[in-house]
Structures are given as structure tokens and as C-alpha cells.
Scaffold this motif. Sequence first.
Motif, short mmCIF file in Angstrom:
data_model
loop_
_atom_site.label_atom_id
_atom_site.label_comp_id
_atom_site.label_asym_id
_atom_site.label_seq_id
_atom_site.Cartn_x
_atom_site.Cartn_y
_atom_site.Cartn_z
N GLY A 145 -2.12 5.26 1.82
CA GLY A 145 -2.95 3.89 2.50
C GLY A 145 -3.69 3.15 1.03
O GLY A 145 -4.05 2.12 1.24
N HIS A 146 -3.52 3.72 0.07
CA HIS A 146 -4.02 3.08 -1.41
C HIS A 146 -3.54 1.73 -1.46
O HIS A 146 -2.28 1.57 -1.59
CB HIS A 146 -3.88 4.06 -2.36
CG HIS A 146 -4.55 3.58 -3.63
ND1 HIS A 146 -5.75 3.65 -3.96
CD2 HIS A 146 -3.65 2.90 -4.72
CE1 HIS A 146 -5.98 2.94 -5.32
NE2 HIS A 146 -4.76 2.63 -5.73
N PRO A 147 -4.16 0.80 -1.61
CA PRO A 147 -3.55 -0.43 -1.97
C PRO A 147 -2.77 -0.51 -3.34
O PRO A 147 -3.48 0.10 -4.44
CB PRO A 147 -4.44 -1.48 -1.93
CG PRO A 147 -5.83 -0.67 -2.27
CD PRO A 147 -5.53 0.76 -1.61
N ASP A 172 1.79 -4.98 3.27
CA ASP A 172 0.86 -5.32 4.31
C ASP A 172 1.33 -6.09 5.05
O ASP A 172 1.69 -7.37 4.93
CB ASP A 172 -0.36 -5.58 3.39
CG ASP A 172 -1.09 -4.44 2.65
OD1 ASP A 172 -0.66 -3.27 2.92
OD2 ASP A 172 -1.83 -4.70 1.77
N ASP A 179 -2.97 2.03 -11.08
CA ASP A 179 -2.25 2.57 -9.79
C ASP A 179 -1.25 3.57 -10.15
O ASP A 179 -0.25 4.21 -9.78
CB ASP A 179 -1.58 1.54 -9.07
CG ASP A 179 -2.80 0.84 -8.11
OD1 ASP A 179 -3.76 1.33 -7.88
OD2 ASP A 179 -2.40 -0.40 -8.12
N HIS A 203 0.83 -1.09 0.04
CA HIS A 203 -0.11 -0.02 0.12
C HIS A 203 0.85 1.28 0.03
O HIS A 203 1.95 1.36 0.37
CB HIS A 203 -1.00 0.24 0.96
CG HIS A 203 -0.24 0.25 2.59
ND1 HIS A 203 0.21 -1.00 3.28
CD2 HIS A 203 0.04 1.22 3.22
CE1 HIS A 203 0.79 -0.61 4.37
NE2 HIS A 203 0.82 0.60 4.39
N ASP A 204 0.37 2.45 -0.53
CA ASP A 204 0.96 3.59 -0.57
C ASP A 204 1.12 4.11 0.82
O ASP A 204 0.21 3.96 1.65
CB ASP A 204 0.23 4.67 -1.34
CG ASP A 204 0.97 6.00 -1.52
OD1 ASP A 204 1.89 6.13 -2.32
OD2 ASP A 204 0.59 6.94 -0.83
N ASP A 205 2.63 4.45 1.19
CA ASP A 205 2.77 4.86 2.60
C ASP A 205 1.78 6.07 3.08
O ASP A 205 1.87 6.39 4.17
CB ASP A 205 4.38 5.18 2.72
CG ASP A 205 4.50 4.99 4.15
OD1 ASP A 205 4.34 3.89 4.74
OD2 ASP A 205 5.46 6.01 4.70
N TRP A 228 6.18 2.58 -0.65
CA TRP A 228 5.27 1.54 -0.55
C TRP A 228 5.46 0.70 0.51
O TRP A 228 6.54 0.54 0.63
CB TRP A 228 4.81 0.75 -1.84
CG TRP A 228 4.38 1.46 -3.15
CD1 TRP A 228 3.99 2.85 -2.97
CD2 TRP A 228 4.69 1.01 -4.33
NE1 TRP A 228 3.66 3.14 -4.40
CE2 TRP A 228 4.17 2.19 -5.22
CE3 TRP A 228 5.01 0.05 -5.08
CZ2 TRP A 228 4.07 2.14 -6.55
CZ3 TRP A 228 4.96 -0.04 -6.32
CH2 TRP A 228 4.42 0.91 -7.18
#
Length: 91
Positions: free
Chosen positions: A43-45, A85, A72, A38-40, A82
Motif C-alpha cells: 500500500g506504500h504510495p 489510486d 521508492d 501505490h504498491d499492491d 503497482w
Amino acid sequence: MTATQFRVTEVFDVPARAGLVVVGDTAPGQFVGVPALHDDVTGHPIGVLAVDHPTPRTRRTGETILLVNRGDAAFAVAGRLWTIDASPATG
């Protein structure tokens, strides 16, 4: 324990490929299999399609090549961080 992170260094949109070719550094450690990231910042996966084969350059530099969903693209920018998870969603 610190989560493994991937810092994007380069992005290539090769029309013949199924997604964006994203090159970057991982720390600490390396990925095992296809990572759920996910984007740090947001939070986008990140839709990782595959971990690509290393090239002579990436073998020398220790970088990793990911194939990422073109949807993305806004998050596949040099310098972006990124994070893996800890417990990827199952479904």
C-alpha cells in the motif's frame, strides 16, 4: 471496474535523471497524465515524478516509462505490481 495496474519490468538508475527510470506494462488500459500509484502488496504510495517519452522499443512493446522518486527504490523492483489510486489524495 478493475483498477489499472503497472507491473515493473526494468529499473534504471541514471545519475543525470531526477529519479529512477522504471519501465513496465499497464493493464487494463493506459495512464492519462501522471498517475497516483501505490504498491499492491504494502500500500506504500509510489512517488511518480513523470511519465517519460516513449522510445522505439516501448512503442513496439506497448510498455510505459515512469520517472520515480529514488526514495521508492525498495518498491521499484522487476516483478513488483503497482495499482492506480482510485481517488488520489489532494493537497
